[in-house]
Design a protein around this motif. Structure first.
Motif, PDB file in Angstrom:
ATOM      1  N   PRO A   1      21.749  18.017 -39.970  1.00 25.06           N
ATOM      2  CA  PRO A   1      22.353  18.365 -38.338  1.00 25.06           C
ATOM      3  C   PRO A   1      22.593  19.455 -38.862  1.00 25.06           C
ATOM      4  N   CYS A   2      22.717  20.775 -37.311  1.00 27.32           N
ATOM      5  CA  CYS A   2      23.255  22.222 -37.753  1.00 27.32           C
ATOM      6  C   CYS A   2      24.271  22.169 -36.197  1.00 27.32           C
ATOM      7  N   PRO A   3      25.137  21.789 -36.791  1.00 28.43           N
ATOM      8  CA  PRO A   3      26.373  21.903 -34.756  1.00 28.43           C
ATOM      9  C   PRO A   3      26.828  23.182 -34.871  1.00 28.43           C
ATOM     10  N   PRO A   4      27.288  23.530 -33.542  1.00 27.94           N
ATOM     11  CA  PRO A   4      27.879  24.647 -32.970  1.00 27.94           C
ATOM     12  C   PRO A   4      29.081  25.191 -34.728  1.00 27.94           C
ATOM     13  N   GLY A   5      28.437  26.928 -35.086  1.00 28.06           N
ATOM     14  CA  GLY A   5      29.714  26.701 -35.814  1.00 28.06           C
ATOM     15  C   GLY A   5      29.371  27.520 -37.085  1.00 28.06           C
ATOM     16  N   THR A   6      27.614  26.153 -37.330  1.00 28.14           N
ATOM     17  CA  THR A   6      26.911  26.426 -38.291  1.00 28.14           C
ATOM     18  C   THR A   6      26.503  28.141 -38.599  1.00 28.14           C
ATOM     19  N   VAL A   7      26.584  28.128 -40.442  1.00 29.23           N
ATOM     20  CA  VAL A   7      26.123  29.426 -40.352  1.00 29.23           C
ATOM     21  C   VAL A   7      25.221  29.346 -41.494  1.00 29.23           C
ATOM     22  N   LEU A   8      24.010  29.868 -40.587  1.00 29.36           N
ATOM     23  CA  LEU A   8      22.793  30.351 -41.858  1.00 29.36           C
ATOM     24  C   LEU A   8      22.700  31.492 -42.195  1.00 29.36           C
ATOM     25  N   PHE A   9      23.186  31.663 -43.800  1.00 32.50           N
ATOM     26  CA  PHE A   9      22.053  32.432 -44.598  1.00 32.50           C
ATOM     27  C   PHE A   9      21.683  33.281 -45.053  1.00 32.50           C
ATOM     28  N   HIS A  10      21.351  34.050 -44.779  1.00 33.46           N
ATOM     29  CA  HIS A  10      19.901  35.528 -46.059  1.00 33.46           C
ATOM     30  C   HIS A  10      18.571  34.841 -44.985  1.00 33.46           C
ATOM     31  N   VAL A  11      19.419  34.203 -43.525  1.00 29.99           N
ATOM     32  CA  VAL A  11      17.574  34.111 -42.777  1.00 29.99           C
ATOM     33  C   VAL A  11      17.171  35.516 -42.452  1.00 29.99           C
ATOM     34  N   ILE A  12      17.401  36.117 -41.589  1.00 32.77           N
ATOM     35  CA  ILE A  12      16.683  37.540 -41.025  1.00 32.77           C
ATOM     36  C   ILE A  12      16.600  38.864 -42.476  1.00 32.77           C
ATOM     37  N   SER A  13      15.495  38.857 -42.037  1.00 32.43           N
ATOM     38  CA  SER A  13      14.695  39.487 -43.445  1.00 32.43           C
ATOM     39  C   SER A  13      15.017  41.597 -43.103  1.00 32.43           C
ATOM     40  N   PRO A  14      15.813  41.590 -44.705  1.00 36.18           N
ATOM     41  CA  PRO A  14      16.384  43.132 -44.236  1.00 36.18           C
ATOM     42  C   PRO A  14      15.032  44.237 -43.844  1.00 36.18           C
ATOM     43  N   ARG A  15      13.773  43.702 -43.953  1.00 32.68           N
ATOM     44  CA  ARG A  15      13.245  44.766 -42.683  1.00 32.68           C
ATOM     45  C   ARG A  15      13.086  44.499 -41.273  1.00 32.68           C
ATOM     46  N   SER A  16      13.961  43.407 -40.993  1.00 28.86           N
ATOM     47  CA  SER A  16      13.424  43.175 -39.310  1.00 28.86           C
ATOM     48  C   SER A  16      14.721  44.161 -38.694  1.00 28.86           C
ATOM     49  N   LEU A  17      14.465  43.403 -37.346  1.00 26.37           N
ATOM     50  CA  LEU A  17      15.309  45.103 -36.478  1.00 26.37           C
ATOM     51  C   LEU A  17      17.041  45.175 -36.890  1.00 26.37           C
ATOM     52  N   ALA A  18      17.161  44.063 -37.431  1.00 28.61           N
ATOM     53  CA  ALA A  18      18.537  43.396 -37.305  1.00 28.61           C
ATOM     54  C   ALA A  18      18.587  43.436 -39.161  1.00 28.61           C
ATOM     55  N   PRO A  19      18.863  44.887 -39.881  1.00 30.88           N
ATOM     56  CA  PRO A  19      19.009  44.584 -41.206  1.00 30.88           C
ATOM     57  C   PRO A  19      20.756  44.198 -41.416  1.00 30.88           C
ATOM     58  N   ASN A  20      21.313  44.894 -41.217  1.00 30.59           N
ATOM     59  CA  ASN A  20      22.583  44.410 -41.521  1.00 30.59           C
ATOM     60  C   ASN A  20      23.405  43.708 -41.148  1.00 30.59           C
ATOM     61  N   LEU A  21      22.546  42.260 -40.324  1.00 35.33           N
ATOM     62  CA  LEU A  21      23.356  41.266 -39.923  1.00 35.33           C
ATOM     63  C   LEU A  21      21.703  40.239 -40.630  1.00 35.33           C
TER      64      LEU A  21
ATOM     65  N   SER B   1      17.292   7.555 -30.009  1.00 31.54           N
ATOM     66  CA  SER B   1      18.216   6.821 -29.848  1.00 31.54           C
ATOM     67  C   SER B   1      19.023   6.548 -30.801  1.00 31.54           C
ATOM     68  N   THR B   2      19.560   7.588 -32.037  1.00 31.54           N
ATOM     69  CA  THR B   2      19.767   7.993 -32.625  1.00 31.54           C
ATOM     70  C   THR B   2      20.432   9.324 -33.304  1.00 31.54           C
ATOM     71  N   LYS B   3      20.621  10.261 -32.164  1.00 37.10           N
ATOM     72  CA  LYS B   3      20.958  12.212 -32.337  1.00 37.10           C
ATOM     73  C   LYS B   3      20.945  12.208 -30.772  1.00 37.10           C
ATOM     74  N   THR B   4      21.687  13.253 -31.093  1.00 39.11           N
ATOM     75  CA  THR B   4      21.396  14.255 -29.948  1.00 39.11           C
ATOM     76  C   THR B   4      20.470  15.404 -30.292  1.00 39.11           C
ATOM     77  N   VAL B   5      19.899  15.790 -29.288  1.00 43.30           N
ATOM     78  CA  VAL B   5      19.459  17.282 -29.664  1.00 43.30           C
ATOM     79  C   VAL B   5      19.917  17.829 -28.857  1.00 43.30           C
ATOM     80  N   ALA B   6      20.997  19.599 -29.121  1.00 40.73           N
ATOM     81  CA  ALA B   6      21.094  20.266 -28.094  1.00 40.73           C
ATOM     82  C   ALA B   6      20.424  21.442 -28.418  1.00 40.73           C
ATOM     83  N   TRP B   7      20.340  22.894 -27.375  1.00 45.80           N
ATOM     84  CA  TRP B   7      20.309  24.061 -27.585  1.00 45.80           C
ATOM     85  C   TRP B   7      21.615  24.869 -28.225  1.00 45.80           C
ATOM     86  N   LEU B   8      21.269  26.008 -28.493  1.00 46.73           N
ATOM     87  CA  LEU B   8      20.953  26.775 -29.509  1.00 46.73           C
ATOM     88  C   LEU B   8      21.493  27.908 -29.665  1.00 46.73           C
TER      89      LEU B   8
END
Length: 119
Positions: A30-50, A71-78
């Motif tokens: 699960p990845c609920p709201p409030g989860t931080v995914l670390f180091h998923v944006i490449s430094p060469r992308s449009l957001a090098p400082n983020l 039946s066993t989970k709720t899938v939501a847009w984030l």
């Protein structure tokens, strides 16, 4: 209004690493709201400082994006909001709501991949 079902500073039973920077980064499960995914944006992308993503509920489209209850989970847009190292640390210590409040107070344009850090 921003809401979070779990802030990144709350303990998790899914902790796969004892290091704080990876504690709330998850690649499976699960990845609920409030989860931080670390180091998923490449430094060469449009957001090098983020390089990290904060998962939040997409409140701008809340009336158009409905959760799907299975039946066993709720899938939501984030929405993945690019955040800086300092902002990720803030979420880890103060919680996602504190950073979202800071975004609101500073009127940060979270849709701008080149925005400056709010901290």
């Amino acid at each position: 209004m921003w809401r979070s079902s779990r802030s990144a500073s709350s303990p998790s039973s899914r902790e796969s690493s004892p290091t704080p920077r990876n504690r709330y980064s998850t690649t499976s499960g699960p990845c609920p709201p409030g989860t931080v995914l670390f180091h998923v944006i490449s430094p060469r992308s449009l957001a090098p400082n983020l390089p990290h993503l904060l998962l939040v509920e997409p409140t701008l489209w809340a009336d158009q994006l409905n959760s799907c209850i299975l039946s066993t989970k709720t899938v939501a847009w984030l929405l993945g909001v690019p955040i800086s190292d300092a902002e990720a640390d803030h979420v880890t210590t103060q919680g996602a709501t504190a950073l979202k409040d800071r975004f609101r107070d500073t009127q940060a344009n979270i849709f701008d991949p080149r925005r400056p850090s709010t901290l």
